[in-house]
Design a protein around this motif. Sequence first.
Motif, short mmCIF file in Angstrom:
data_model
loop_
_atom_site.label_atom_id
_atom_site.label_comp_id
_atom_site.label_asym_id
_atom_site.label_seq_id
_atom_site.Cartn_x
_atom_site.Cartn_y
_atom_site.Cartn_z
N ASN A 53 -11.24 5.02 26.22
CA ASN A 53 -9.97 4.82 26.92
C ASN A 53 -8.83 4.51 25.94
OD1 ASN A 53 -11.13 5.29 29.44
ND2 ASN A 53 -11.54 3.12 29.80
N GLN B 135 -7.92 7.73 24.22
CA GLN B 135 -7.18 8.60 25.13
C GLN B 135 -5.74 8.12 25.30
OE1 GLN B 135 -8.36 11.61 26.55
NE2 GLN B 135 -6.14 11.75 26.75
N ASP C 86 -2.44 10.22 24.38
CA ASP C 86 -1.36 10.44 25.36
C ASP C 86 -0.02 9.94 24.83
OD1 ASP C 86 -3.26 11.52 27.07
OD2 ASP C 86 -3.47 9.68 28.27
#
Length: 121
Positions: free
Chosen positions: A108, A111, A115
């Motif tokens: 996470n 990610q 992003d």
Amino acid sequence: MEDYKLGVMETKFAELMWDNEPISSGDLVKLCEKELAWKKSTTYTMLRRLIDRSIFQNKDGMVTSLISRQEFSSLQSEKFVEETFGGSLPQFLAAFTMRKKLSDNEINELQKLIDEKRGEF
């Protein structure tokens, strides 16, 4: 790019300075004598090495960093990926995850970083 690869004792010395900066050169000598059992000449020799590499400076007897510990780690990591994986972060991550399973939290975090970086362009 400057030479940011440090030996074991240079790394210990740099960590000591980052933890105690700003520090007078006299206090640095005393600290190194206590923590590393170094003589004054050894401290100044090591300090000169790191000044020559543009990591620290000694201005008017006050020792401070020119780059932060985090910047230094980032530069070392970048150089490692460049030298070992031809600058390919995906190749580095593939090699890293071959033997170490990433946790859901780590995935996470990666990610989220991806992003955020995608949004910078």
